[in-house]
Motif scaffolding. Structure first.
Motif, mmCIF file in Angstrom:
data_model
loop_
_atom_site.group_PDB
_atom_site.id
_atom_site.type_symbol
_atom_site.label_atom_id
_atom_site.label_comp_id
_atom_site.label_asym_id
_atom_site.label_seq_id
_atom_site.Cartn_x
_atom_site.Cartn_y
_atom_site.Cartn_z
ATOM 1 N N GLY A 1 11.675 11.605 -11.942
ATOM 2 C CA GLY A 1 11.111 12.950 -12.058
ATOM 3 C C GLY A 1 10.661 13.455 -10.703
ATOM 4 N N ASP A 2 9.390 13.451 -10.448
ATOM 5 C CA ASP A 2 8.827 13.909 -9.181
ATOM 6 C C ASP A 2 8.552 12.706 -8.288
ATOM 7 O OD1 ASP A 2 7.502 15.049 -7.070
ATOM 8 O OD2 ASP A 2 5.925 15.997 -8.268
ATOM 9 N N LEU A 3 9.403 12.518 -7.279
ATOM 10 C CA LEU A 3 9.230 11.387 -6.372
ATOM 11 C C LEU A 3 8.183 11.656 -5.308
ATOM 12 C CD1 LEU A 3 11.939 10.673 -7.808
ATOM 13 C CD2 LEU A 3 12.570 9.474 -5.717
ATOM 14 N N GLY A 4 7.553 12.821 -5.376
ATOM 15 C CA GLY A 4 6.411 13.095 -4.524
ATOM 16 C C GLY A 4 5.126 12.503 -5.072
ATOM 17 N N THR A 5 5.207 11.865 -6.236
ATOM 18 C CA THR A 5 4.055 11.166 -6.796
ATOM 19 C C THR A 5 4.316 9.665 -6.738
ATOM 20 O OG1 THR A 5 4.906 11.105 -9.075
ATOM 21 C CG2 THR A 5 3.704 13.086 -8.384
ATOM 22 N N GLU A 6 3.235 8.899 -6.695
ATOM 23 C CA GLU A 6 3.395 7.448 -6.650
ATOM 24 C C GLU A 6 4.099 6.925 -7.897
ATOM 25 O OE1 GLU A 6 0.877 3.283 -6.117
ATOM 26 O OE2 GLU A 6 -0.137 5.212 -5.870
ATOM 27 N N THR B 1 0.835 -1.198 0.000
ATOM 28 C CA THR B 1 0.000 0.000 0.000
ATOM 29 C C THR B 1 0.867 1.244 0.000
ATOM 30 O OG1 THR B 1 -1.711 -1.159 1.220
ATOM 31 C CG2 THR B 1 -1.793 1.248 1.243
ATOM 32 N N TRP B 2 0.571 2.130 -0.904
ATOM 33 C CA TRP B 2 1.323 3.386 -1.018
ATOM 34 C C TRP B 2 0.923 4.315 0.126
ATOM 35 C CZ3 TRP B 2 5.331 5.405 -3.158
ATOM 36 C CH2 TRP B 2 5.427 6.780 -3.336
ATOM 37 N N GLY B 3 1.937 4.865 0.814
ATOM 38 C CA GLY B 3 1.642 5.795 1.889
ATOM 39 C C GLY B 3 1.050 5.097 3.087
ATOM 40 N N ALA B 4 1.649 3.971 3.477
ATOM 41 C CA ALA B 4 1.071 3.156 4.547
ATOM 42 C C ALA B 4 1.020 3.884 5.875
ATOM 43 C CB ALA B 4 1.873 1.857 4.692
ATOM 44 N N PRO C 1 5.700 8.272 0.538
ATOM 45 C CA PRO C 1 6.691 8.411 1.602
ATOM 46 C C PRO C 1 7.504 9.678 1.472
ATOM 47 C CG PRO C 1 7.317 6.668 0.068
ATOM 48 C CD PRO C 1 5.918 7.067 -0.246
ATOM 49 N N ASP C 2 7.726 10.177 0.258
ATOM 50 C CA ASP C 2 8.483 11.404 0.115
ATOM 51 C C ASP C 2 7.578 12.625 0.150
ATOM 52 O OD1 ASP C 2 11.286 10.715 -0.063
ATOM 53 O OD2 ASP C 2 10.687 9.546 -1.786
ATOM 54 N N ALA C 3 6.424 12.570 -0.519
ATOM 55 C CA ALA C 3 5.522 13.716 -0.496
ATOM 56 C C ALA C 3 5.021 13.976 0.911
ATOM 57 C CB ALA C 3 4.347 13.459 -1.428
ATOM 58 N N THR C 4 4.786 12.926 1.674
ATOM 59 C CA THR C 4 4.210 13.059 3.000
ATOM 60 C C THR C 4 5.251 13.314 4.071
ATOM 61 O OG1 THR C 4 2.527 11.498 2.308
ATOM 62 C CG2 THR C 4 2.666 11.954 4.643
ATOM 63 N N PHE C 5 6.430 12.719 3.950
ATOM 64 C CA PHE C 5 7.427 12.810 5.003
ATOM 65 C C PHE C 5 8.737 13.429 4.524
ATOM 66 C CE2 PHE C 5 4.925 10.620 7.981
ATOM 67 C CZ PHE C 5 4.298 9.558 7.354
ATOM 68 N N ALA C 6 8.685 14.203 3.448
ATOM 69 C CA ALA C 6 9.906 14.802 2.915
ATOM 70 C C ALA C 6 10.562 15.672 3.972
ATOM 71 C CB ALA C 6 9.574 15.650 1.690
ATOM 72 N N VAL C 7 11.877 15.530 4.090
ATOM 73 C CA VAL C 7 12.620 16.361 5.026
ATOM 74 C C VAL C 7 13.394 17.384 4.203
ATOM 75 C CG1 VAL C 7 14.397 16.405 6.793
ATOM 76 C CG2 VAL C 7 12.766 14.543 6.724
ATOM 77 N N ASN C 8 12.872 18.593 4.126
ATOM 78 C CA ASN C 8 13.542 19.621 3.356
ATOM 79 C C ASN C 8 14.464 20.420 4.271
ATOM 80 O OD1 ASN C 8 11.860 21.242 4.826
ATOM 81 N ND2 ASN C 8 10.583 21.867 3.124
ATOM 82 N N ALA C 9 15.033 21.492 3.779
ATOM 83 C CA ALA C 9 16.008 22.241 4.563
ATOM 84 C C ALA C 9 15.416 22.729 5.882
ATOM 85 C CB ALA C 9 16.524 23.418 3.754
ATOM 86 N N GLU C 10 14.164 23.200 5.847
ATOM 87 C CA GLU C 10 13.552 23.710 7.066
ATOM 88 C C GLU C 10 13.416 22.617 8.108
ATOM 89 O OE1 GLU C 10 9.376 25.805 8.556
ATOM 90 O OE2 GLU C 10 9.716 25.349 6.441
ATOM 91 N N ALA C 11 12.994 21.411 7.689
ATOM 92 C CA ALA C 11 12.773 20.339 8.638
ATOM 93 C C ALA C 11 14.083 19.808 9.199
ATOM 94 C CB ALA C 11 12.010 19.204 7.960
ATOM 95 N N ALA C 12 15.062 19.560 8.336
ATOM 96 C CA ALA C 12 16.312 18.977 8.800
ATOM 97 C C ALA C 12 17.140 19.965 9.606
ATOM 98 C CB ALA C 12 17.126 18.464 7.623
#
Length: 251
Positions: free
Chosen positions: A211-216, A4-7, A34-45
């Motif tokens: 390309g965009d790993l924020g998509t399934e 399941t995607w986005g378990a 997993p990346d769109a929902t839990f992406a750790v960008n500069a602000e988060a890290a």
């Protein structure tokens, strides 16, 4: 049965919105990968407020990551701290250079676990300088239960003059390394045995492939390019989601 995607989407949506600025769509839903929902960008890290460094300014990728975040997430996930630093640094660096890719540290960590148990697969470890304490070289890709790839590098990368082998903590084959080798730690020389260089090289390849790993579709395409086995994709997805969930629970 396909995983399941986005378990673990429901585990930390509020925190993700606060950390990454993600917003719900018109119907109130959010991205579900997993990346769109839990992406750790500069602000988060850089949760402690470290914002004056950038990879494009010459800062090594490992130095982009906030040390407090590293301590907390390494403890929460049991990912060795130096390995996690490599994954997160690569995600931050590629985020600066290719912001539309949306590659999260957790995907790189999922690959790192499956490929080499974060550099510990043969009893070694990733040293403070980012290099594995022992060489990690995979089996001969001779078509016997694996993909068949005749030698492409005269053994320069993998030591095998008959068949190619995957090499380093991210298990990159010589042909891929030849095309995507990227220097991340500031010494000017891409090193397949270095977690910073190999993680950023893997990130470059994943973004190119998906390309965009924020998509399934983008995420699955990228992981399939890395290794076409459905079982491999499922395992990476499991670990990427697990690590993201554990990290979010810690924050």
């Amino acid at each position: 049965m396909r995983k399941t995607w986005g378990a673990v989407v429901g585990a930390g949506l509020t925190a993700v919105v606060l950390l990454t600025g993600c917003t719900a769509g018109a119907g109130g839903s959010t991205a579900t990968g997993p990346d769109a929902t839990f992406a750790v960008n500069a602000e988060a890290a850089r949760a402690s407020g470290v914002t004056d460094t950038a990879f494009d300014d010459g800062t090594p990728s490992a130095d982009l990551v906030d040390t407090g975040w590293l301590d907390r997430v390494a403890e929460a996930t049991d990912i060795p701290r130096r390995a996690l630093q490599g994954y997160a640094g690569a995600a931050l660096a590629i985020g600066e250079q290719q912001p539309d890719c949306h590659l999260g540290w957790n995907t790189l960590a999922g690959i790192g676990w499956v490929e080499s148990h974060h550099g510990t697969i043969f009893g070694g470890h990733i040293q403070d300088n980012g290099v594995t304490s022992d060489l990690i070289i995979g089996v001969a890709l001779d078509g016997n239960g694996f993909q068949e790839i005749p030698d492409s590098d005269a053994g320069a990368v993998d030591g095998d003059t008959e068949w190619d082998r995957a090499v380093g903590p991210m298990q990159i084959v010589p042909t891929t390394w030849a095309a995507w080798a990227t220097e991340a730690n500031g010494d000017g020389v891409p090193d397949i045995h270095n977690i910073d260089d190999s993680s950023l090289s893997a990130a470059e390849y994943l973004c190119y492939s998906g390309g965009d790993l924020g998509t399934e579709d983008g995420w699955r395409t990228a992981i399939g390019a890395y290794n076409e086995s459905p079982a491999y994709l499922d395992e990476v997805l499991d670990y990427a989601n697990r690590y993201a969930s554990e990290a979010m629970a810690e924050n």
